[in-house]
Design an enzyme around this catalytic site. Structure first.
Site, PDB file in Angstrom:
ATOM      1  N   HIS A  40      10.405  -2.957 -59.215  1.00 58.63           N
ATOM      2  CA  HIS A  40       9.785  -2.366 -58.153  1.00 58.63           C
ATOM      3  C   HIS A  40       9.849  -0.806 -58.374  1.00 58.63           C
ATOM      4  O   HIS A  40       9.819  -0.020 -57.568  1.00 58.63           O
ATOM      5  CB  HIS A  40      10.012  -2.789 -56.681  1.00 58.63           C
ATOM      6  CG  HIS A  40       9.636  -3.984 -56.262  1.00 58.63           C
ATOM      7  ND1 HIS A  40       8.046  -4.310 -55.933  1.00 58.63           N
ATOM      8  CD2 HIS A  40      10.346  -5.337 -56.562  1.00 58.63           C
ATOM      9  CE1 HIS A  40       8.076  -5.524 -55.827  1.00 58.63           C
ATOM     10  NE2 HIS A  40       9.320  -6.149 -55.869  1.00 58.63           N
TER      11      HIS A  40
ATOM     12  N   ASP B  71      14.988  -7.154 -55.233  1.00 60.70           N
ATOM     13  CA  ASP B  71      14.056  -8.620 -55.202  1.00 60.70           C
ATOM     14  C   ASP B  71      13.189  -8.658 -56.575  1.00 60.70           C
ATOM     15  O   ASP B  71      12.851  -7.589 -57.086  1.00 60.70           O
ATOM     16  CB  ASP B  71      13.288  -8.661 -53.966  1.00 60.70           C
ATOM     17  CG  ASP B  71      12.268  -7.172 -53.745  1.00 60.70           C
ATOM     18  OD1 ASP B  71      12.665  -6.361 -54.006  1.00 60.70           O
ATOM     19  OD2 ASP B  71      11.209  -7.697 -53.570  1.00 60.70           O
ATOM     20  N   GLU B  72      12.792  -9.761 -56.851  1.00 61.65           N
ATOM     21  CA  GLU B  72      11.526  -9.989 -58.057  1.00 61.65           C
ATOM     22  C   GLU B  72      11.596  -9.021 -59.086  1.00 61.65           C
ATOM     23  O   GLU B  72      10.835  -8.488 -59.652  1.00 61.65           O
ATOM     24  CB  GLU B  72      10.427  -9.284 -57.092  1.00 61.65           C
ATOM     25  CG  GLU B  72       9.817 -10.225 -55.875  1.00 61.65           C
ATOM     26  CD  GLU B  72       8.610 -10.017 -55.294  1.00 61.65           C
ATOM     27  OE1 GLU B  72       7.739 -10.789 -55.047  1.00 61.65           O
ATOM     28  OE2 GLU B  72       8.319  -8.795 -55.022  1.00 61.65           O
ATOM     29  N   VAL B  73      12.962  -9.158 -59.644  1.00 61.85           N
ATOM     30  CA  VAL B  73      13.164  -8.689 -60.905  1.00 61.85           C
ATOM     31  C   VAL B  73      12.606  -9.350 -61.921  1.00 61.85           C
ATOM     32  O   VAL B  73      13.120 -10.482 -62.198  1.00 61.85           O
ATOM     33  CB  VAL B  73      14.669  -8.381 -61.395  1.00 61.85           C
ATOM     34  CG1 VAL B  73      14.974  -7.550 -62.369  1.00 61.85           C
ATOM     35  CG2 VAL B  73      15.183  -7.401 -60.117  1.00 61.85           C
TER      36      VAL B  73
END
Length: 537
Positions: free
Chosen positions: A274, A334-336
């Protein structure tokens, strides 16, 4: 002479009206029948009515209170709540005398302990209060100013204006405190920039619903609107435009506005994923991606193998820890997406030397440990999204894990608390997900502690957050999407676990929604119906 009396009648007519009002069927007949939101821990009411005149009612400090007129938090609150109670209707008539035994003339406020007037609220802030409404002087007692703020909101909700324009309040005795200490709203100012005035309006609505944490997801892939003093190019090149930034003065304005309402501002700077917008203003921060062993010209997550990465992050987070007074910083995690790391020869070589093999979760864990250690040296505590725990991350004691994935989130709560880490629940409260109908009911019906675990584990659930992500949300629709849907989460996090009656909640929430609209919050309707004040708008 301007008149701000209770009604537009001369004294004989007013007394006749009061007698008729006292004789009619009482609006309140049992505990819990008032239109309070969220519902207090203990509420006792009687049919006895007291009358309030805008021109003869005031807030004041008890002589024994530890907080006096110099306490800006209270003085500002007194001003606000007088306006919330009486300011919607403009009075241009003189004061009519009401018999003293029937009139409520003052709310006397007493703070028992160190009031913390010049402090910022924290996770341990005492928000408990007791409220006794009995003429001619009602009393509001709290240990700290934060409890007074919550009690003032409750007091304002007790006051009712009937069709004659008369302000009344039932005799009441309330003892109240929150079920959970962390009750948050997440806003996203990267996907769409939210003007400061929109954020301030959100803080107002949060106070009306007794939320106490603004989780400010301030930057993301799409834009970097936070104007850093240390690294001005981050926003110069990473924001949508130079008018879509939060200056240091903007941030101070939000933090102080929140403080005066007993609300913490929790900043989130999510990494290593992100972070696309970060790379526009900070050279060599992001990982170069490769294709067929050649740089592709694209970039992935933050590069975790360079010393310069951690030097940059240390300086940035040191600034953030100074700008935001809260003891917590949200680090994301998160969400790497591992694809770019997997394509980069230097990253693969680094992993081999570290003994990570091709386990990219270990590389992510390495990065997060470096950042977590960095934050701890700044005397701050960290909050992370659940992937950091799920992906074998070694968390420092006291690190808070935020659970956001629906799945079997109760099992996730059980596992994380069994490992001894505090938890924030968001999974069932993603308000950016829109469903036709009264979806507030599903938010309201969540049972935060409905998982297998010891009492000690359940103590580690410190609260929850309603999240309104910004892909499809900007200043035009933020408020009606949030409210009153988020109000359902507010009661779930404040009121006792036994408060579950959906029919009673609907009755109270429809009226609370109208109250918010009357106070300038563009809250959407729950269902068909109308607000009593609509004809006067």
């Amino acid at each position: 002479m301007e008149q701000r009396g209770l009604a537009r009648l001369r004294l004989p007519g007013l007394l006749a009206l009061l007698a008729a009002l006292a004789a009619r069927t009482p609006r309140v007949s049992a505990s819990g029948d008032l239109n309070l939101w969220p519902l207090p821990v203990s509420l006792k009411t009687t049919p006895r009515l007291f009358y309030l005149s805008p021109g003869n009612f005031f807030f004041g400090h008890s002589p024994t209170s530890k907080a006096g007129p110099s306490c800006a938090v209270l003085q500002e609150a007194f001003r606000r709540y007088y306006d919330y109670i009486f300011g919607f209707y403009k009075w241009h008539h003189g004061h009519n005398k009401i018999p003293s035994e029937m009139e409520l003339q003052k709310l006397e406020v007493s703070v028992i302990m160190d009031p913390e007037c010049d402090s910022f609220p924290s996770i341990t802030s005492d928000e408990s209060y007791t409220l006794l409404v009995k003429g001619p002087v009602a009393t509001l007692t709290a240990n700290r100013v934060w409890g007074v703020l919550r009690g003032l909101e409750t007091f304002s909700q007790l006051i009712y204006q009937d069709s004659y324009g008369t302000f009344t309040a039932n005799e009441s005795n309330i003892v109240d405190s929150p079920r959970f200490p962390h009750r948050g709203i997440l806003i996203d100012t990267s996907r769409h920039f939210l003007p400061v005035k929109t954020i301030l309006k959100t803080l107002d609505a949060m106070a009306f619903n007794k939320f106490n944490v603004l989780h400010w997801h301030i930057v993301d892939d799409q834009s970097f609107p936070y104007q850093s003093i240390s690294f001005p190019e981050l926003s110069n090149k990473g924001s949508y435009s130079l008018s879509h930034v939060y200056t240091p003065n903007d941030v101070r304005t939000v933090i102080e506005y929140a403080r005066l309402r007993g609300i913490r501002v929790l900043p989130e700077f999510d990494s290593p994923g992100h972070t696309e917008s970060w790379g526009k203003g900070q050279k060599d921060l992001l990982t170069p991606c490769y294709h067929a062993r050649e740089p592709s010209g694209t970039f992935g997550p933050i590069n975790p193998i360079l010393n310069s990465t951690y030097s940059f992050l240390s300086k940035l987070f040191k600034e953030i820890s100074t700008v935001f007074p809260d003891e917590f910083i949200h680090l994301g995690g998160d969400e790497v997406n591992f694809n770019c790391w997997e394509s980069n020869p230097a990253v693969l070589n680094f992993m081999m030397n570290k003994g990570f093999g091709k386990n990219f979760k270990k590389l992510q864990s390495f990065y997060m440990q470096m950042v977590l250690d960095m934050i701890s040296t700044m005397k701050k505590r960290s909050i992370v999204w659940q992937e950091v725990y799920d992906d074998e991350g070694k968390l420092l004691p006291g690190t808070v894990v935020q659970v956001w994935k629906m799945g079997d989130f109760y099992k996730e709560l059980e596992n994380i608390t069994a490992a001894g880490f505090p938890v924030i629940i968001s999974a069932p409260w993603y308000l950016d997900v829109i469903n036709y109908g009264q979806d507030w009911r599903q938010y309201y019906s969540v049972k935060p502690l409905n998982f297998a675990g010891t009492p000690e584990q359940k103590q580690l659930v410190i609260g929850g957050e309603a999240c309104i992500w910004g892909e499809y949300v900007d200043a035009t629709n933020l408020t009606p999407r949030l409210w009153p849907r988020a109000s359902a989460v507010g009661e779930r996090l404040w009121s006792p676990q036994e408060v579950t009656d959906l029919d009673d909640a609907y009755r109270r929430l429809t009226r609370h929604r109208c109250r918010m609209v009357r106070r300038g919050i563009a809250a959407q309707p729950l269902f068909t119906g109308y607000c009593e004040h609509e004809g006067r708008m």
